[in-house]
Enzyme design. Structure first.
Site, short mmCIF file in Angstrom:
data_model
loop_
_atom_site.label_atom_id
_atom_site.label_comp_id
_atom_site.label_asym_id
_atom_site.label_seq_id
_atom_site.Cartn_x
_atom_site.Cartn_y
_atom_site.Cartn_z
N HIS A 3 9.95 -1.89 3.44
CA HIS A 3 10.48 -3.25 3.40
C HIS A 3 11.20 -3.47 2.08
CE1 HIS A 3 10.70 -7.61 3.80
NE2 HIS A 3 10.55 -7.38 5.09
N HIS A 56 16.64 -3.80 11.02
CA HIS A 56 16.08 -5.17 11.01
C HIS A 56 15.22 -5.29 12.27
CE1 HIS A 56 15.68 -9.30 10.06
NE2 HIS A 56 16.91 -9.74 10.21
N ASP A 76 7.32 -5.00 12.39
CA ASP A 76 7.79 -4.38 13.62
C ASP A 76 6.87 -3.25 14.11
OD1 ASP A 76 10.10 -5.94 13.98
OD2 ASP A 76 11.08 -4.84 12.38
N1 CMC Z 1 10.77 5.98 6.65
C1 CMC Z 1 10.89 6.95 5.72
N2 CMC Z 1 11.26 6.71 4.46
C2 CMC Z 1 11.50 5.44 4.11
C3 CMC Z 1 11.38 4.39 5.03
C4 CMC Z 1 10.99 4.70 6.33
N3 CMC Z 1 10.84 3.74 7.25
N4 CMC Z 1 11.67 3.24 4.41
C5 CMC Z 1 11.99 3.54 3.15
N5 CMC Z 1 11.88 4.87 2.98
C6 CMC Z 1 12.10 5.60 1.74
C7 CMC Z 1 13.59 5.85 1.53
O1 CMC Z 1 13.99 7.07 2.09
C8 CMC Z 1 13.67 5.86 0.03
O2 CMC Z 1 13.22 7.08 -0.44
P1 CMC Z 1 13.99 7.85 -1.60
O3 CMC Z 1 13.92 6.91 -2.78
O4 CMC Z 1 13.24 9.10 -1.74
O5 CMC Z 1 15.39 8.01 -1.09
C9 CMC Z 1 12.64 4.82 -0.40
O6 CMC Z 1 11.71 4.77 0.67
C10 CMC Z 1 13.24 3.45 -0.64
O7 CMC Z 1 13.93 3.06 0.54
P2 CMC Z 1 15.22 2.13 0.53
O8 CMC Z 1 16.09 2.48 1.71
O9 CMC Z 1 15.88 2.11 -0.79
O10 CMC Z 1 14.59 0.73 0.76
P3 CMC Z 1 15.35 -0.51 1.30
O11 CMC Z 1 14.81 -1.66 0.63
O12 CMC Z 1 16.82 -0.38 1.26
O13 CMC Z 1 14.98 -0.44 2.87
C11 CMC Z 1 14.31 -0.84 4.99
C12 CMC Z 1 14.23 -1.30 3.54
C13 CMC Z 1 13.52 -1.82 5.85
C14 CMC Z 1 15.77 -0.84 5.47
C15 CMC Z 1 13.71 0.58 5.12
O14 CMC Z 1 12.39 0.59 4.67
C16 CMC Z 1 13.81 1.15 6.51
O15 CMC Z 1 14.86 1.71 6.90
N6 CMC Z 1 12.75 0.99 7.35
C17 CMC Z 1 12.79 1.41 8.73
C18 CMC Z 1 13.40 0.32 9.59
C19 CMC Z 1 12.47 -0.86 9.76
O16 CMC Z 1 11.29 -0.69 10.03
N7 CMC Z 1 13.03 -2.06 9.67
C20 CMC Z 1 12.28 -3.30 9.80
C21 CMC Z 1 12.26 -4.05 8.51
S1 CMC Z 1 11.06 -5.34 8.37
C22 CMC Z 1 11.17 -6.42 9.64
C23 CMC Z 1 12.51 -6.77 10.09
O17 CMC Z 1 13.37 -7.16 9.32
O18 CMC Z 1 12.71 -6.66 11.29
#
Ligand code: CMC
Length: 387
Positions: A273, A233, A324
């Site tokens: 996201h 987050h 971010d």
């Molecule tokens: N880097 C590499 N791969 C990613 C990333 C990333 N940052 N984000 C998503 N993916 C991939 C993930 O590995 C998955 O691939 P696969 O289907 O092959 O396993 C696919 O994309 C879908 O990801 P998910 O985890 O199912 O998506 P989610 O909705 O659960 O996750 C998230 C959302 C924000 C937790 C994730 O994108 C993430 O970990 N991002 C990095 C942390 C980040 O930047 N957080 C800030 C969020 S926005 C602002 C805030 O809230 O502060």
């Protein structure tokens, strides 16, 4: 998902399972709306681009809390109220002085906001007017907490808040001990506008869950700060800067660095996201701001690293940046320490959290989902002496 696609479940429906509550509509809100397909964000009906361009953070605070943009008199009234609440109670300042210098500033903020409640006579008064006053009080005091702790840990005396100026101006003044330049204040103010609210994100949901038990604001806001601290987050902005600094220190090629991380199965912070399936509009606004700041400072490397990482993430994973990603280099170019990035996010998001709490309490229903039980059943109990 279009609004009309939302179907209300009744008690006759079987339980629904959605890991991470993905796609679940838990409540109604008129605060902010995200169109994840189009990459749009609105606060109370106003597009984020218009607000970033034309509204100050305090106008957004008023808008979120009251549902309409303030008149000049209403804005002056809010600003005056915020100014009058900026000073911390002495025991909270002492708490900051006694905190370890190397404590995580988010942990200090979480603890200090909780402590503020001990010295607020209205902490447990749940009338709407009292809750509105507390919302202003907490929002006014958070910048003082962040700036005071930062100075104390650096061996400097905290700077008393000004009784004039905007929140952005006063925060930068308290942090640096000198008045900020006009450009820095404006860009920081836009950052505050961009982070103020964002639907039912994890920290906002946390605050509403706590509020839904009819617990108080000094319980809900520290809970929200705790949720925001996590790297998935708000904590991501600090991690983004850690990555940019590491690239710089190693003299690495940003594209190769990112490919290597992905090859190792790691996530690249500041990308992806739960709701946006395209570029986060806040990231696009921040990208332009950091470019402007970099050109003014004659220091383009953070912007250039960021753009190289963005291109690589799009090519390799088809994933766009979130807020971010570019807030990290924006704050860094403004001279802010990386571990203050997430507390600054909290400063701004307090406007959203407190407004969500007011909305929750106006029509409260306990938020209480269920878990699917996958543990053992029918085990025979063995008394302690026989185990
Ligand atoms: N880097 C590499 N791969 C990613 C990333 C990333 N940052 N984000 C998503 N993916 C991939 C993930 O590995 C998955 O691939 P696969 O289907 O092959 O396993 C696919 O994309 C879908 O990801 P998910 O985890 O199912 O998506 P989610 O909705 O659960 O996750 C998230 C959302 C924000 C937790 C994730 O994108 C993430 O970990 N991002 C990095 C942390 C980040 O930047 N957080 C800030 C969020 S926005 C602002 C805030 O809230 O502060």
């Amino acid at each position: 998902m279009a609004d009309q696609d939302v179907r209300e479940l009744t008690s006759d429906d079987p339980p629904v399972k959605a890991r991470g509550l993905e796609g679940v509509v838990a409540l109604e809100s008129s605060l902010s709306f995200i169109d994840g397909q189009k990459g749009e964000l609105i606060y109370r009906g106003y597009d984020i681009h218009d607000l970033a361009e034309g509204a100050s953070f305090e106008e957004v605070v008023y808008l979120l809390a009251n549902g309409s943009l303030p008149t000049e008199d209403e804005l002056a009234g809010l600003r005056q109220e915020l100014r009058s609440e900026r000073t911390l109670p002495d025991p909270v300042l002492d708490l900051l002085r006694n905190a370890p210098d190397d404590a995580h500033p988010m942990a200090v903020l979480r603890t200090a906001v909780s402590a503020l409640g001990l010295y607020d006579d209205e902490a447990d008064v749940m009338e709407e007017a009292a809750n509105r006053r507390k919302a202003v009080r907490i929002l006014a005091q958070i910048p003082t907490i962040i700036a005071s702790f930062d100075r104390i840990r650096k061996g400097l005396d905290p700077v008393a808040p000004l009784d004039e100026g905007t929140m952005a101006h006063n925060f930068l003044y308290m942090l640096n001990g000198e008045e900020p330049g006009e450009a820095a204040e404006r860009i920081f103010d836009v950052c505050l506008v961009l982070h103020a609210d964002h639907g039912l994100n994890a920290s906002t949901f946390t605050s509403r869950v706590i509020g839904s038990t009819l617990s108080d604001m000094y319980s809900a806001i520290p809970g929200a700060i705790g949720a925001l601290k996590g790297p998935l987050h708000g904590g991501a902005n600090r991690e983004v800067m850690r990555m940019l600094l590491e690239i710089d220190e190693q003299g690495a090629d940003p594209a190769e660095y990112v490919k290597e991380r992905l090859a190792q199965g790691e996530r690249v912070m500041g990308f992806g996201h739960r709701v946006y399936k395209t570029m986060d509009p806040r990231a696009a606004i921040l990208r332009d701001l950091v470019k402007e700041l970099s050109e003014e400072a004659g220091e383009m490397k953070w912007y250039e690293y960021s753009m190289a990482i963005l291109d690589t993430m799009r090519d390799e994973k088809g994933i766009d940046p979130n807020v971010d990603f570019f807030s990290a280099s924006t704050y860094y170019q403004l001279g802010l320490d990386p571990d203050l990035f997430t507390p600054i996010f909290a400063l701004s998001r307090t406007a959203g959290w407190t407004s969500h709490l007011l909305e929750q309490w106006a029509d409260n229903r306990l938020i209480r989902p269920r878990a699917q039980y996958v543990g053992d059943r029918n085990r025979s109990f063995v008394p302690l002496q026989e185990r």
